[in-house]
Motif scaffolding. Sequence first.
Motif, mmCIF file in Angstrom:
data_model
loop_
_atom_site.group_PDB
_atom_site.id
_atom_site.type_symbol
_atom_site.label_atom_id
_atom_site.label_comp_id
_atom_site.label_asym_id
_atom_site.label_seq_id
_atom_site.Cartn_x
_atom_site.Cartn_y
_atom_site.Cartn_z
ATOM 1 N N ASN A 295 -32.977 11.945 -53.530
ATOM 2 C CA ASN A 295 -32.869 11.762 -52.078
ATOM 3 C C ASN A 295 -31.915 12.789 -51.479
ATOM 4 N N ALA A 296 -32.272 13.289 -50.307
ATOM 5 C CA ALA A 296 -31.414 14.255 -49.621
ATOM 6 C C ALA A 296 -30.156 13.575 -49.105
ATOM 7 N N ALA A 297 -29.115 14.384 -48.880
ATOM 8 C CA ALA A 297 -27.841 13.850 -48.402
ATOM 9 C C ALA A 297 -27.934 13.455 -46.930
ATOM 10 N N TYR A 298 -27.039 12.552 -46.529
ATOM 11 C CA TYR A 298 -26.956 12.120 -45.132
ATOM 12 C C TYR A 298 -25.831 12.871 -44.430
ATOM 13 N N ASP A 299 -25.787 12.742 -43.096
ATOM 14 C CA ASP A 299 -24.878 13.564 -42.290
ATOM 15 C C ASP A 299 -23.466 12.967 -42.290
ATOM 16 N N VAL A 300 -22.756 13.192 -43.398
ATOM 17 C CA VAL A 300 -21.400 12.663 -43.545
ATOM 18 C C VAL A 300 -20.448 13.298 -42.540
ATOM 19 N N ASN A 301 -20.638 14.571 -42.235
ATOM 20 C CA ASN A 301 -19.749 15.239 -41.273
ATOM 21 C C ASN A 301 -19.830 14.587 -39.896
ATOM 22 N N ALA A 302 -21.040 14.247 -39.477
ATOM 23 C CA ALA A 302 -21.199 13.572 -38.182
ATOM 24 C C ALA A 302 -20.580 12.179 -38.215
ATOM 25 N N LEU A 303 -20.706 11.504 -39.358
ATOM 26 C CA LEU A 303 -20.089 10.183 -39.493
ATOM 27 C C LEU A 303 -18.568 10.293 -39.413
ATOM 28 N N CYS A 304 -17.994 11.290 -40.059
ATOM 29 C CA CYS A 304 -16.533 11.492 -40.019
ATOM 30 C C CYS A 304 -16.070 11.757 -38.586
ATOM 31 N N GLU A 305 -16.815 12.541 -37.856
ATOM 32 C CA GLU A 305 -16.468 12.831 -36.464
ATOM 33 C C GLU A 305 -16.514 11.562 -35.628
ATOM 34 N N LEU A 306 -17.527 10.727 -35.860
ATOM 35 C CA LEU A 306 -17.626 9.458 -35.134
ATOM 36 C C LEU A 306 -16.436 8.554 -35.455
ATOM 37 N N VAL A 307 -16.094 8.453 -36.741
ATOM 38 C CA VAL A 307 -14.970 7.604 -37.158
ATOM 39 C C VAL A 307 -13.684 8.066 -36.472
ATOM 40 N N SER A 308 -13.466 9.376 -36.433
ATOM 41 C CA SER A 308 -12.257 9.906 -35.817
ATOM 42 C C SER A 308 -12.218 9.602 -34.309
ATOM 43 N N LYS A 309 -13.334 9.835 -33.625
ATOM 44 C CA LYS A 309 -13.387 9.554 -32.187
ATOM 45 C C LYS A 309 -13.153 8.067 -31.904
ATOM 46 N N PHE A 310 -13.774 7.235 -32.717
ATOM 47 C CA PHE A 310 -13.613 5.787 -32.539
ATOM 48 C C PHE A 310 -12.163 5.373 -32.773
ATOM 49 N N SER A 311 -11.520 5.972 -33.775
ATOM 50 C CA SER A 311 -10.122 5.632 -34.059
ATOM 51 C C SER A 311 -9.215 6.038 -32.903
ATOM 52 N N TYR A 312 -9.545 7.150 -32.265
ATOM 53 C CA TYR A 312 -8.784 7.590 -31.095
ATOM 54 C C TYR A 312 -8.951 6.590 -29.949
ATOM 55 N N MET A 313 -10.179 6.102 -29.776
ATOM 56 C CA MET A 313 -10.455 5.145 -28.709
ATOM 57 C C MET A 313 -9.659 3.853 -28.900
ATOM 58 N N ILE A 314 -9.693 3.299 -30.121
ATOM 59 C CA ILE A 314 -9.005 2.017 -30.341
ATOM 60 C C ILE A 314 -7.495 2.189 -30.289
ATOM 61 N N ASP A 315 -7.010 3.379 -30.671
ATOM 62 C CA ASP A 315 -5.579 3.632 -30.572
ATOM 63 C C ASP A 315 -5.151 3.735 -29.109
ATOM 64 N N THR A 316 -6.013 4.327 -28.276
ATOM 65 C CA THR A 316 -5.728 4.441 -26.839
ATOM 66 C C THR A 316 -5.607 3.055 -26.208
ATOM 67 N N TRP A 317 -6.469 2.130 -26.648
ATOM 68 C CA TRP A 317 -6.477 0.767 -26.105
ATOM 69 C C TRP A 317 -5.927 -0.225 -27.126
ATOM 70 N N GLU A 318 -4.830 0.169 -27.756
ATOM 71 C CA GLU A 318 -4.281 -0.643 -28.851
ATOM 72 C C GLU A 318 -3.961 -2.071 -28.427
ATOM 73 N N GLU A 319 -3.390 -2.237 -27.267
ATOM 74 C CA GLU A 319 -2.992 -3.580 -26.827
ATOM 75 C C GLU A 319 -4.176 -4.387 -26.319
ATOM 76 N N GLU A 320 -5.171 -3.705 -25.770
ATOM 77 C CA GLU A 320 -6.268 -4.414 -25.104
ATOM 78 C C GLU A 320 -7.377 -4.849 -26.068
ATOM 79 N N ILE A 321 -7.681 -4.036 -27.081
ATOM 80 C CA ILE A 321 -8.806 -4.337 -27.976
ATOM 81 C C ILE A 321 -8.308 -5.113 -29.186
#
Length: 710
Positions: free
Chosen positions: A649-675
């Motif tokens: 089986n061919a590989a999946y787009d791990v780089n795109a997943l890493c970018e998503l994880v990083s962006k999401f972590s930034y979002m939850i850190d920005t709204w640390e008290e609210e979320i």
Amino acid sequence: MNNNLRYLFNPDSIAIIGCSPNAKKIGGRPLDYLIKYGYKGRIYPINPNYQEIRDLTCYETIKNVPGEVDLAIIALPQKLVLSTFQTCIEKKVKSVVIFSSGFSEVGDLGKQEQDQLTKLAKENNIRILGPNCLGLFNVRKGMYATFSTILEEDAPIQGGKIGFVSQSGAFGSHVFTLARQHHIGFSHFVATGNESDIDVADCIQYLAEDEETDVIACYIEGAKDGKKLIEAFQLAKQKKKPIVILKVGKTDVGMKAAMSHTGSMVGSDEVYDTIFRQYGVYRAHTIEEFIDVAQAFSELPAVNGNRVAIFTVSGGVGIMLADQVMENGLALPETPEDVQKRLKEMLPIASVKNPLDTTAQINFMPTLLEDFMEEVLESGQFDSAIAFLGFAGLKTDSLNTRIKSLLKIKAKFPQIPLVTVTLNNPASKKLFYEKGLVVNEDPTRAVKMISALYKLGKNMEPVQPEIQRENKDVNLYDIISSSSAELTEYASKQIVAQYDIPVTKEILAKSEKEAVEFAEEIGYPVALKGMSPQILHKTEKGLVLLNVKDPQGVKEGFNHLKKIIDETEQADFEGVLVQEMLTEKSMEMFVGSKKDPIFGQMILVGLGGIYIEAFKDVAMRKAPVTTEMAKEMIEELKSSKLLKEFRGNAAYDVNALCELVSKFSYMIDTWEEEIEEADLNPTIVFRNGLGVKVADALMKLDKKSEVILM
């Protein structure tokens, strides 16, 4: 608070309030230790019942002391502590140690008085260690502000470079005594007690800056301020000061016991474990490992790799060590062939591949050990060494010969950590210590020490820079139309999309007419999902319809989903989400967050769908994380192989997943008290180069945020 801890750890003047001429009493021990162990500063005994104690003028109150007081020790009954502390404030004392118990550890009334102490300390810029603490000492300074009996007969080992902080005085005394028996010295000893002001994090920060401390060892049950503890870890790492921690309270029973003992918040053990790994802290799991690793960090050079050479007089122990080396993430490379040949010439009956067994011939050939070790280590193929010598430490007639050989090897290969394993008596332990050799009686523990050094080398790598992302001008509450703190998939995805996180193409339909229009705009087939803030698990309620292929199906589906919600008690109909169907080859992943009460937002990654719960194969970090850190998380997963080229089986787009994880972590850190928590599950990962999309999302806001929404 601007006042640093110098006046606590390194005072030039000490007042002992409640001082006693009896060295066996709590108020008498600090004075006895200060005199016995050569404290050079000024000592002011305070007790209205005496004019003089131990040839020192005794004062009625601290206000009568003629000079400045850096540190005051309060050794009085609980009922006198608050008024005495107020007197210290009037005297402008800089720091206070409170031995007295009867505060937050005994209930609400005691907590109220402790809170008063804390409030007064902050208002008047005075630092408190305790209450209900055993105190502290600074060995090099000869400063002993403690009533522990561990110093009554035997003095501390001088010249130690380990700073020891403990939330338990009794545990701290036990560890200190064990370490002293092994001739392991501490630079400082601190028992923090109830931590009304000064806590473990404060002490770590001080020791990280202290020139007399190379290693920081901590026993902790919990922490009240996770952010401050992380900052302390970061400072220690910046200063190249390794930290070894023994954290208790893993189980529910242990956590309850820790709460009753110190009143600290103990939190989830998995989160603590994550924090320790993320910020380069070595976690020990037994007292032996705690002491051994602290000693290794303090006395052995940093290891440059994981290749271990084992020298032994026992083939059986060599096999056991080989197993344990591999189990602890180390390597056991075979001795180079040319070296093997030369070793065989020295001793034909020896085993020379690694482990290297010199057999009992070591007793008849005085230089055999050093000859073997020198030949092997000179090859440059090994990063550390363990020498198992059986009971050589008990054989006084040959011990000096063994030590001479080990010292020669240490001098020739100073960059290679060497741990000697042998049974000992007190005299041989002392001899090894005086010669600067690290010795242990257990082969398993020796391997742990080398493994810890190897992990330390990786942990001491430069701290990754904080993630730098565009500061999004997003108002959470402008996006949310519901008054519920539990958001639907549609509302959750609207928030996520603001942070450039790709989500499925979808539109919320309020009527069947809109649903058909939107379906045709998106393109058939589509998925239909009923949206209600009160029904978040849609599949279980039958609110998900897949592969809807025509307008008639959309109309019927819309009305069917609306009916389910309308017939559900107290459920509000928000609409039907018309969503594209994802048909490309893909892998489902889970990306989520949970707000820990101590450390804040933690980000999690694992297999998606139901598998996150079934396999519990999850990697976790404190948010935010860089894309590089996200990749480390994914590599930790046992299931990470499925994302790579695997069985054709061919590989999946791990780089795109890493970018998503990083962006999401930034979002939850920005709204640390609210979320409170958020799940992107499943997050669809397509083939390499084709990106990712969030197919479903749920978000729960903090209860305080719910008030804002209403």
